[in-house]
Design an enzyme around this catalytic site. Structure first.
Site, short mmCIF file in Angstrom:
data_model
loop_
_atom_site.label_atom_id
_atom_site.label_comp_id
_atom_site.label_asym_id
_atom_site.label_seq_id
_atom_site.Cartn_x
_atom_site.Cartn_y
_atom_site.Cartn_z
N ASP A 34 -2.12 -1.74 -4.05
CA ASP A 34 -2.58 -0.58 -4.81
C ASP A 34 -1.51 -0.15 -5.83
OD1 ASP A 34 -0.67 0.64 -3.21
OD2 ASP A 34 -2.10 1.93 -2.14
N LEU A 56 0.86 -1.19 0.00
CA LEU A 56 0.00 0.00 0.00
C LEU A 56 0.88 1.23 0.00
CD1 LEU A 56 -2.58 -0.44 2.93
CD2 LEU A 56 -3.10 -0.44 0.49
N HIS A 57 0.70 2.12 -0.95
CA HIS A 57 1.46 3.38 -0.87
C HIS A 57 0.77 4.56 -1.55
CE1 HIS A 57 2.64 2.25 -4.94
NE2 HIS A 57 3.03 3.49 -5.11
N ARG A 58 -0.36 4.30 -2.25
CA ARG A 58 -1.01 5.40 -2.98
C ARG A 58 -1.52 6.45 -2.00
NH1 ARG A 58 -0.29 2.95 -7.68
NH2 ARG A 58 1.01 4.78 -8.02
N PRO A 59 -1.27 7.74 -2.28
CA PRO A 59 -1.78 8.79 -1.38
C PRO A 59 -3.27 8.63 -1.09
CG PRO A 59 -0.37 9.75 -3.10
CD PRO A 59 -0.49 8.28 -3.40
#
Ligand code: UD1
Length: 389
Positions: free
Chosen positions: A291, A208-211
């Site tokens: 993501d 998970l890393h999407r803003p």
């Protein structure tokens, strides 16, 4: 012919690796590799150069982190003198990160021809910074190298002339296929006590890393609570991106992580992994929740079910012709689809056309043909249109 390529962030490195290797086979090409320094940690940058055998960058712009405007502007400012000095005939960019956008604008304003690898992908969601980067870069590109049919359709709909677009396959998959055997020998499963002898215990992987997923408390907590439930059935291994770890700590959500290192279930946080370790972990997983864009493609080729924790994808071939399902961020739906996917077992193997490990070869042959250089090895493509849709 002088070609200058720019990379900046983790997903760029596996895309440029096979292209650099192919460019080196053409004696008439002088190649300069520039690293913008967008990613600078050993874990997010250096280890990928080492493992993938990418030569050290000729120039590092050392831009570091910043807001989108600051980071993009800094790459532009620092790249301009490098372009003035090297005088490339062609600038090559990959993917959709801020360094890609900054390079495209800088090169175009200097009237240098631009090639974009992984062109044409569209999520049709402008709230995603990468969508803006993709659209601007494609508008400015002279050569658009496309991974999947949807990319050709999107570019046509935007009025890009046919002679600029080339369906060539996927350079990220070139790198995966090239390293898969080596990755299988990674000690990561033993280190995580997931393999003993030849038996691998079942587990899932999360990234998970999407803003849009990690910057809002409600969304991030919803995701972690759903995954915490899934982790009661099957351990979930979570190599945590630095921006995500900062958010989890700031929002006080670290209690979702399993604290007992002996436990065989739970959501287990890990430091970011290198390329080979992560490939090995994904290759043996029962399920991947992510993501990321690239991981949707990698799981398709590895034939591992992938649940994409977003409302859309710019890579629809991974759904139509692969293992991906777009699940969104509703915790109930994530739980339900994860249960179904775990129950359904291994999907039938299928993959999009031209995801065969030869995309970089096709790209370099097209560059060579378009510039009337001689090809040092292998056959010339019969015509550029042979690689087109
Ligand atoms: C960038 C890309 C994204 C890609 C992702 C892969 C853009 C708009 N986003 O997002 O498309 O999927 O890379 O990781 O270009 N940080 C470190 N060490 C580093 C680099 C960053 O700790 O080496 C931390 C910093 O706190 C930084 C934050 O991560 O502020 C975000 O880094 P940034 O490069 O802005 O974007 P990513 O989220 O990594």
């Amino acid at each position: 012919m002088r070609i200058l390529s720019v990379v900046g962030a983790r997903p760029n490195f596996m895309k440029i690796a096979p292209v650099v290797a192919e460019l080196r086979l053409v004696p008439e090409i002088q190649h300069c590799l520039v690293h913008s320094g967008q990613h600078y940690d050993q874990q997010l940058s250096g280890s990928f150069f080492d493992e993938l055998g990418i030569p050290k960058a000729d120039v590092n712009l050392q831009v570091g982190s910043g807001t989108h405007a600051a980071q993009t502007a800094e790459v532009m400012k620092r790249l301009e003198p490098v372009l003035l000095d090297f005088k490339p005939d062609l600038v090559l960019v990959v993917g959709d990160v801020n360094s890609t956008l900054a390079t495209a604008i800088t090169a175009s304003k200097m009237n240098i021809r631009l090639a974009h690898i992984e062109a044409g992908l569209r999520s049709f969601d402008n709230s995603m910074p990468e969508e803006i980067n993709r659209k601007v870069t494609d508008t400015l590109s002279d050569f658009l190298f496309v991974t999947e049919d949807s990319g050709i359709r999107n570019l046509r709909a935007e009025g890009v002339p046919e002679e600029r677009m080339f369906l060539v396959g996927n350079v990220m998959i070139d790198t995966l296929l090239h390293h898969r055997e080596l990755a299988r020998r990674s000690p990561v499963l033993e280190k995580l006590r997931l393999r003993s002898g030849s038996a691998v215990s079942p587990y899932a992987v999360l990234t998970l890393h999407r803003p849009s997923n990690v910057d809002h408390l409600e969304t991030l907590e919803g995701l972690l609570s759903a995954i915490h439930q899934i982790a009661k059935q099957i351990p979930v291994l979570f190599p945590v991106h630095p921006r995500t770890m900062t958010r989890i700590q700031d929002m006080g959500l670290a209690n979702y992580f399993e604290s007992d290192p002996q436990s065989t279930t739970g959501l287990k946080s890990l430091d970011p992994l290198g390329y080979l370790d992560f490939l090995c972990l994904t290759d043996h997983a029962k399920l991947v929740l992510t993501d990321s864009g690239g991981i949707q493609e990698e799981t398709t080729v590895l034939n591992v079910p992938c649940l994409t924790l977003r409302e859309n994808t710019e890579r629809p071939a991974t759904v139509d012709q692969g293992t991906n399902q777009i699940v969104g961020t509703d915790p109930k739906r994530i739980l339900e689809v994860a249960r179904q996917a775990l129950h359904a077992g291994t999907p039938l193997p299928r993959r999009p056309p031209l995801w065969d490990g030869k995309a970089a070869k096709r790209i370099v042959k097209i560059i060579v043909q378009q510039n009337h250089l001689s090809v040092s090895e292998g056959e010339r493509l019969p015509a550029v249109s042979a690689a087109k849709n």
